[in-house]
Design a protein around this motif. Sequence first.
Motif, PDB file in Angstrom:
ATOM      1  N   PRO A 153       0.796  -1.240   0.000  1.00 40.54           N
ATOM      2  CA  PRO A 153       0.000   0.000   0.000  1.00 40.54           C
ATOM      3  C   PRO A 153       0.820   1.278   0.000  1.00 40.54           C
ATOM      4  O   PRO A 153       0.325   2.320  -0.424  1.00 40.54           O
ATOM      5  CB  PRO A 153      -0.836  -0.121   1.284  1.00 40.54           C
ATOM      6  N   LYS A 154       2.064   1.225   0.448  1.00 42.25           N
ATOM      7  CA  LYS A 154       2.880   2.447   0.452  1.00 42.25           C
ATOM      8  C   LYS A 154       3.437   2.778  -0.935  1.00 42.25           C
ATOM      9  O   LYS A 154       3.930   3.885  -1.153  1.00 42.25           O
ATOM     10  CB  LYS A 154       4.028   2.312   1.455  1.00 42.25           C
ATOM     11  N   LEU A 155       3.387   1.825  -1.863  1.00 42.14           N
ATOM     12  CA  LEU A 155       3.862   2.062  -3.225  1.00 42.14           C
ATOM     13  C   LEU A 155       2.744   2.717  -4.018  1.00 42.14           C
ATOM     14  O   LEU A 155       1.679   2.134  -4.231  1.00 42.14           O
ATOM     15  CB  LEU A 155       4.283   0.739  -3.857  1.00 42.14           C
ATOM     16  N   MET A 156       2.971   3.944  -4.445  1.00 40.98           N
ATOM     17  CA  MET A 156       1.916   4.767  -5.029  1.00 40.98           C
ATOM     18  C   MET A 156       1.501   4.285  -6.428  1.00 40.98           C
ATOM     19  O   MET A 156       2.320   3.750  -7.180  1.00 40.98           O
ATOM     20  CB  MET A 156       2.363   6.222  -5.099  1.00 40.98           C
ATOM     21  N   PRO A 157       0.227   4.510  -6.789  1.00 38.50           N
ATOM     22  CA  PRO A 157      -0.301   4.040  -8.079  1.00 38.50           C
ATOM     23  C   PRO A 157       0.028   4.981  -9.236  1.00 38.50           C
ATOM     24  O   PRO A 157      -0.836   5.456  -9.967  1.00 38.50           O
ATOM     25  CB  PRO A 157      -1.809   3.979  -7.821  1.00 38.50           C
ATOM     26  N   TYR A 158       1.317   5.276  -9.381  1.00 34.89           N
ATOM     27  CA  TYR A 158       1.795   6.119 -10.477  1.00 34.89           C
ATOM     28  C   TYR A 158       3.084   5.491 -10.982  1.00 34.89           C
ATOM     29  O   TYR A 158       3.974   5.161 -10.201  1.00 34.89           O
ATOM     30  CB  TYR A 158       2.074   7.545  -9.988  1.00 34.89           C
ATOM     31  N   LEU A 159       3.188   5.327 -12.306  1.00 35.94           N
ATOM     32  CA  LEU A 159       4.365   4.683 -12.883  1.00 35.94           C
ATOM     33  C   LEU A 159       4.771   5.388 -14.164  1.00 35.94           C
ATOM     34  O   LEU A 159       3.974   5.520 -15.094  1.00 35.94           O
ATOM     35  CB  LEU A 159       4.074   3.209 -13.176  1.00 35.94           C
ATOM     36  N   HIS A 160       6.024   5.834 -14.193  1.00 38.22           N
ATOM     37  CA  HIS A 160       6.591   6.408 -15.406  1.00 38.22           C
ATOM     38  C   HIS A 160       7.321   5.300 -16.144  1.00 38.22           C
ATOM     39  O   HIS A 160       8.331   4.776 -15.662  1.00 38.22           O
ATOM     40  CB  HIS A 160       7.551   7.543 -15.047  1.00 38.22           C
ATOM     41  N   LEU A 161       6.789   4.914 -17.311  1.00 35.31           N
ATOM     42  CA  LEU A 161       7.320   3.766 -18.052  1.00 35.31           C
ATOM     43  C   LEU A 161       7.458   4.147 -19.532  1.00 35.31           C
ATOM     44  O   LEU A 161       6.551   3.920 -20.341  1.00 35.31           O
ATOM     45  CB  LEU A 161       6.389   2.561 -17.881  1.00 35.31           C
ATOM     46  N   PRO A 162       8.587   4.727 -19.901  1.00 36.13           N
ATOM     47  CA  PRO A 162       8.766   5.210 -21.273  1.00 36.13           C
ATOM     48  C   PRO A 162       8.761   4.095 -22.301  1.00 36.13           C
ATOM     49  O   PRO A 162       9.316   3.020 -22.068  1.00 36.13           O
ATOM     50  CB  PRO A 162      10.133   5.894 -21.220  1.00 36.13           C
ATOM     51  N   VAL A 163       8.139   4.384 -23.445  1.00 34.01           N
ATOM     52  CA  VAL A 163       8.141   3.437 -24.562  1.00 34.01           C
ATOM     53  C   VAL A 163       8.826   4.033 -25.788  1.00 34.01           C
ATOM     54  O   VAL A 163       9.384   3.333 -26.610  1.00 34.01           O
ATOM     55  CB  VAL A 163       6.705   2.981 -24.908  1.00 34.01           C
ATOM     56  N   GLN A 164       8.764   5.364 -25.943  1.00 32.33           N
ATOM     57  CA  GLN A 164       9.440   6.153 -26.985  1.00 32.33           C
ATOM     58  C   GLN A 164       8.756   6.113 -28.340  1.00 32.33           C
ATOM     59  O   GLN A 164       8.678   7.124 -29.022  1.00 32.33           O
ATOM     60  CB  GLN A 164      10.910   5.752 -27.150  1.00 32.33           C
ATOM     61  N   SER A 165       8.209   4.965 -28.759  1.00 30.48           N
ATOM     62  CA  SER A 165       7.541   4.866 -30.061  1.00 30.48           C
ATOM     63  C   SER A 165       6.570   3.692 -30.030  1.00 30.48           C
ATOM     64  O   SER A 165       6.741   2.756 -29.242  1.00 30.48           O
ATOM     65  CB  SER A 165       8.565   4.662 -31.184  1.00 30.48           C
ATOM     66  N   GLY A 166       5.547   3.748 -30.886  1.00 26.86           N
ATOM     67  CA  GLY A 166       4.626   2.635 -31.020  1.00 26.86           C
ATOM     68  C   GLY A 166       4.887   1.798 -32.255  1.00 26.86           C
ATOM     69  O   GLY A 166       4.153   0.856 -32.544  1.00 26.86           O
ATOM     70  N   SER A 167       5.949   2.128 -32.981  1.00 30.05           N
ATOM     71  CA  SER A 167       6.295   1.411 -34.207  1.00 30.05           C
ATOM     72  C   SER A 167       7.401   0.406 -33.932  1.00 30.05           C
ATOM     73  O   SER A 167       8.484   0.779 -33.459  1.00 30.05           O
ATOM     74  CB  SER A 167       6.769   2.406 -35.282  1.00 30.05           C
ATOM     75  N   ASP A 168       7.172  -0.854 -34.255  1.00 27.21           N
ATOM     76  CA  ASP A 168       8.201  -1.870 -34.047  1.00 27.21           C
ATOM     77  C   ASP A 168       9.453  -1.581 -34.877  1.00 27.21           C
ATOM     78  O   ASP A 168      10.580  -1.845 -34.430  1.00 27.21           O
ATOM     79  CB  ASP A 168       7.662  -3.255 -34.405  1.00 27.21           C
TER      80      ASP A 168
END
Length: 444
Positions: A260-275
Amino acid sequence: MSDSKQPKKLHIKTYGCQMNVYDSERIAEAMGAEGYVLTDEPTEADMVLINTCHIREKASEKLYSDLGRLKPLKAERPDLKIGVAGCVAQAEGAEIVRRMPVVDIVVGPQSYHRLPAMVRAADAGEKTVDTEFPAEDKFDHLPDRPSASTRPSAFLTVQEGCDKFCAFCVVPYTRGSEVSRPVDRILAEAGKLVAKGVREITLLGQNVNAYHGHRDGADWGLARLLRELARIDGLKRLRYTTSHPNDMEDDLIAAHGDEPKLMPYLHLPVQSGSDRILKAMNRKHTAKDYLRLIERIRAARPDMLLSGDFIVGFPGETDADFDATMDLIRTVGYGMAYSFKYSARPGTPAADRALVPAEVADARLQTLQALITQQQRAAQEAMVGREVTVLFEKPGRLAGQWVGKSDHLHAVHVTEPSLTPGTLARVLITESSTNSLAGVLAGR
């Protein structure tokens, strides 16, 4: 020059990420042990230090512009010491002194524990450059954190460097390979921060979820570290940034669901949607890999708010590649995101590739940012009428107003003069504006 009986004054200008903010704080602490106090005014300073970032566009140009503005000050006060720290310092080294002789000190991000000795050398008339990757841990040589804290939130670096070698990124060259701090040292620093009034800690790393520290001969990943930190009495919240999708392991995903102390926000970069572009970037994951990962994260924590990074106009990007990125953004639904037009970084694999026409890249960036803005507004508006938990940090601009952060990292304004820094309270959200929420204390 300052009266010898008076403390010397240090002005630090910080560019870039949270890790640079953390580094500047530790530099200030190291120099504090040498008798320096911080000042917001460079004209009052005995030393001006520019802590640079090489990620953003035109980083070097900004540095040299800053140094140019300091030239008259140095001419007027020859005893003024001017230093350059951070990733541009690491990348350009002695070239900075050659181009700008007003600079006395150049120090890389892995060597700033040596700064006091470099300042003493500068006082003796020497120009010093240290951009090595020293064998010793800089954190072993820095003074303890100050005895008092006035802020309820703090950064804590647990990992530095990166081994991913994305084609657009200078981090492996300026921060070095991945290095994780020992578990016991992190726990000790966190404990001291909490004892001084910190209620929320954000763990920092260039690739923080690649953390692998050691304790009693065992290897600890980020999830185990977070669970141990959560046991510190008085610590109310935990966050971490920045992560790579390929290092989002099962136990870390699970921790989001049951800690519960781990907040429900996550920065998870992907950079592009093109394989195709992801492969050209050397990201080593596909768009489907990323989307499956998001599904698993949201299954563990359904209220997770996601943020990301996007680069448009990467060399070779076509309209179809850009459309794939837009499709991914629509599928994920971000609470916020950072987006940039590609600009080459000298020494990176993509630096010499043919650029997408500037007008095309500009148009794509505007289109993408419009979609991200739409999603951010929708995420904030969805909070209206809901109760959220807010950690209040500081007074607002209006009389009696206080500002804090929600679990989802939204800035929240409440008018309640009785609040104090570090108060954690439930707030009923009544209004959403461009970049913040407003509300009233629940039950009032």
